[in-house]
Scaffold this active site. Structure first.
Site, PDB file in Angstrom:
ATOM      1  N   ARG A  22      88.671 -17.707 -20.918  1.00 58.06           N
ATOM      2  CA  ARG A  22      89.141 -16.406 -21.435  1.00 58.06           C
ATOM      3  C   ARG A  22      90.443 -15.937 -20.776  1.00 58.06           C
ATOM      4  O   ARG A  22      90.641 -14.731 -20.598  1.00 58.06           O
ATOM      5  CB  ARG A  22      88.073 -15.321 -21.261  1.00 58.06           C
ATOM      6  N   ARG A  67      91.390  -9.415 -22.958  1.00 58.33           N
ATOM      7  CA  ARG A  67      91.559  -7.971 -22.801  1.00 58.33           C
ATOM      8  C   ARG A  67      91.941  -7.478 -21.420  1.00 58.33           C
ATOM      9  O   ARG A  67      92.359  -6.332 -21.286  1.00 58.33           O
ATOM     10  CB  ARG A  67      90.279  -7.252 -23.253  1.00 58.33           C
ATOM     11  N   ARG A  91      96.946  -7.253 -29.972  1.00 58.83           N
ATOM     12  CA  ARG A  91      95.776  -7.038 -30.828  1.00 58.83           C
ATOM     13  C   ARG A  91      95.905  -5.725 -31.604  1.00 58.83           C
ATOM     14  O   ARG A  91      95.591  -5.652 -32.782  1.00 58.83           O
ATOM     15  CB  ARG A  91      94.504  -7.028 -29.995  1.00 58.83           C
ATOM     16  N   ASP A 148      88.209 -18.567 -31.657  1.00 58.41           N
ATOM     17  CA  ASP A 148      86.847 -18.191 -31.283  1.00 58.41           C
ATOM     18  C   ASP A 148      85.898 -19.295 -31.726  1.00 58.41           C
ATOM     19  O   ASP A 148      86.195 -20.026 -32.667  1.00 58.41           O
ATOM     20  CB  ASP A 148      86.442 -16.867 -31.929  1.00 58.41           C
TER      21      ASP A 148
END
Ligand code: CP3
Length: 364
Positions: free
Chosen positions: A37, A41, A50, A87
Site C-alpha cells: 500500500r 491515503r 483521488r 485493486d
C-alpha cells in the site's frame, strides 16, 4: 520488429534490480525495500489525486492517474520497486459482480454468490480484454519508470476473491463464505477453479505488458484450518504459479505468495513453486529463514503499526528484523501488511533509509 532484449542489455536498462535479484536469492549490495500500500491515503498527494478524480475506482480505471499515484511514493522515498496501482477486486468486477466503494465501509458488490447456480451463471469473459485498463496502466507506468526500479504486478488469490464475492464485501468472521465452503464444497471448488483461470490470465497479461515480478495477495487464507487452507487456497495458488509465464524481456519474473497469518504453513507454501513468501509480523523472520530460506526468498515483515512510533523506535525495529534474518541473500524488506492511512509520511523516510543503511553489513 523489435527483438526481445538479451539479459545483458536488459541489465543495463534496469538501473536498480535489487528487488529482482533478492527475490531469486542472488547477491545485492543492500536489502531492497518496498511497502504494501505504498501508494495510498497516508500521502496528501494521493488524496489530492483521488479527490480530483472523484473516486478511487476512477483512479484505478484511468491509466494516467494510476501511473501518477504509482509514482508518488517513489518521488518521496528511495523504494527499490514500484507496485501497480489497482485493486484485487477488479477481477470480480470484470465477472459482472458490480464493485463499488461506499464511504467508510470499504468495498461492496451489487451481486453476491450464494449458490451453485450463481457460480454456474458467472460469465465466461476474456479477463485480459475486460481488464485492459490495468494492462494499459502497466505499460504507461513502465514507460514513466524508465528503468529506474522494477514494477510489481499483483492479483488477489482465488480464495480471497471468493470471500468478497460470497460475503458481498468485507467481513469480520467470514461466516457466509465459510458456511458456503463447508456446505457446498463442490460449488466452492467450481468457483475457485474459475477464479484461478481468471487470475492466471490476468497475471500473464500483466507480465506481457511489463510487470517484472508478481505478488498473489492471499489476505484471508489465514482464517482457514490447515487442511482447508491447503484444499481451498494454496492448491489454487499452486496451479496459478505453474501456469505463469516464467520469463519476459530475457529475465525471470519472480512470483511472491503472501498469505496473511500463514506463518504456520511456510513449508507447504514453499512447495507451491513460488520464488518468495511474504510474511506478516507474527512469524519471526529468522525462524522462517531456517525453515524455508534455502528454498525461497522471504519478504517482510515489520508490524505496520510500528510506523506510528518515533523514528528512533522505527530504526531499532528495522535493525532487529535485519539481524534476525542475518547475513546473506534472499530477503526483501517490507511491512507485514499494508501501511495505514494515519501514518505520518515523514516516518516512512526513516523506515526506508534505515533498511538501506543498516543492511549493508549483511551483504559483504
Ligand atoms: O500496494 C499498493 O500501493 C498498490 C495498490 C493496492 C490497493 N489495494 C489500493 C487500494 C493493492 C495491492 C491493493 C490490494 C488489496 N485490495 C487487497 C490485498 C492486500 C491487503 O491489503 O490485504 C485487498 C484485501 C483489497 C480490497 C480492498 N480495497 C479493501 C478491503 C479496501 C478498503 C480498505 C481501506 O483501507 O479502506 C480497498 C480500497 C483500496 N485499495 C484503497 C487503496 C489505496 C483505499 C481506497 C481509497 O482511496 O479510499
Amino acid at each position: 520488429m523489435s527483438l526481445p532484449l538479451r539479459e545483458s542489455e536488459y541489465a543495463v536498462t534496469l538501473k536498480n534490480d535489487r528487488l529482482l535479484r533478492a527475490l531469486l536469492g542472488e547477491p545485492v549490495d543492500v536489502t531492497p525495500v518496498w511497502m504494501m500500500r505504498q501508494a495510498g491515503r497516508y500521502l496528501p498527494e494521493y488524496r489530492a489525486t483521488r479527490k480530483q478524480a472523484g473516486d478511487f475506482l476512477t483512479v484505478c480505471k484511468t491509466p494516467e492517474l494510476a501511473c501518477e499515484v504509482t509514482m508518488q511514493p517513489l518521488r518521496r522515498y528511495a523504494f527499490d520497486a514500484a507496485i501497480l496501482f489497482s485493486d484485487i477486486l477488479t477481477i470480480p468486477d470484470a465477472l459482472g459482480q458490480g464493485l463499488y466503494f461506499s464511504e467508510g465501509e470499504g468495498p461492496k458488490f451489487h451481486k453476491v454468490i450464494r449458490s451453485a447456480a450463481d457460480v454456474e451463471k458467472l460469465p465466461e469473459v476474456d479477463i485480459a480484454d475486460e481488464l485492459s485498463y490495468v494492462t494499459d496502466a502497466v505499460s504507461v507506468i513502465r514507460k514513466e519508470l524508465n528503468g529506474t526500479v522494477p514494477l510489481i504486478g499483483f492479483s488477489g488469490s482465488p480464495w480471497t476473491l471468493a470471500t468478497y464475492m460470497i460475503e458481498g464485501g468485507s467481513s469480520k468472521d467470514f461466516r457466509i463464505a465459510k458456511q458456503f465452503m463447508y456446505d457446498n464444497p463442490e460449488a466452492m471448488h467450481l468457483l475457485l477453479e474459475k477464479l484461478a483461470d481468471s487470475v492466471t490470465d490476468y497475471l500473464n497479461a500483466q507480465i506481457r505488458a511489463g510487470a517484472q515480478a508478481v505478488q498473489i495477495f492471499d489476505t484471508w487464507g489465514g482464517i482457514l484450518s490447515g487442511n482447508a487452507y491447503r484444499e481451498f487456497s494454496l492448491n489454487y495458488m499452486t496451479k496459478i504459479v505453474s501456469k505463469l509465464q516464467k520469463e519476459n524481456e530475457g529475465r525471470r519474473v519472480p512470483v511472491i505468495i503472501f498469505t496473511k497469518n500463514g506463518g504456520q504453513w511456510l513449508e507447504s507454501i514453499a512447495d507451491s513453486g513460488c520464488d518468495a513468501i511474504g510474511l506478516d509480523w507474527t512469524t519471526e523472520i529468522g525462524d522462517a529463514r531456517s525453515r524455508v530460506g534455502g528454498r525461497v526468498a522471504l519478504q517482510g515483515n515489520m508490524d505496520p503499526t510500528i510506523l506510528y512510533a518515533s523514528p528512533a523506535v522505527i530504526r531499532e525495529e528495522v535493525a532487529t528484523i535485519l539481524k534476525s534474518f542475518g547475513s546473506g541473500e534472499g530477503h526483501v524488506f517490507n511491512l507485514g501488511h499494508g501501511i495505514t492511512p494515519e501514518v505520518n509520511p515523514d516516518h516512512v523516510s526513516h523506515f526506508v533509509e534505515a533498511v538501506h543503511e543498516y543492511s549493508e553489513q549483511y551483504h559483504r
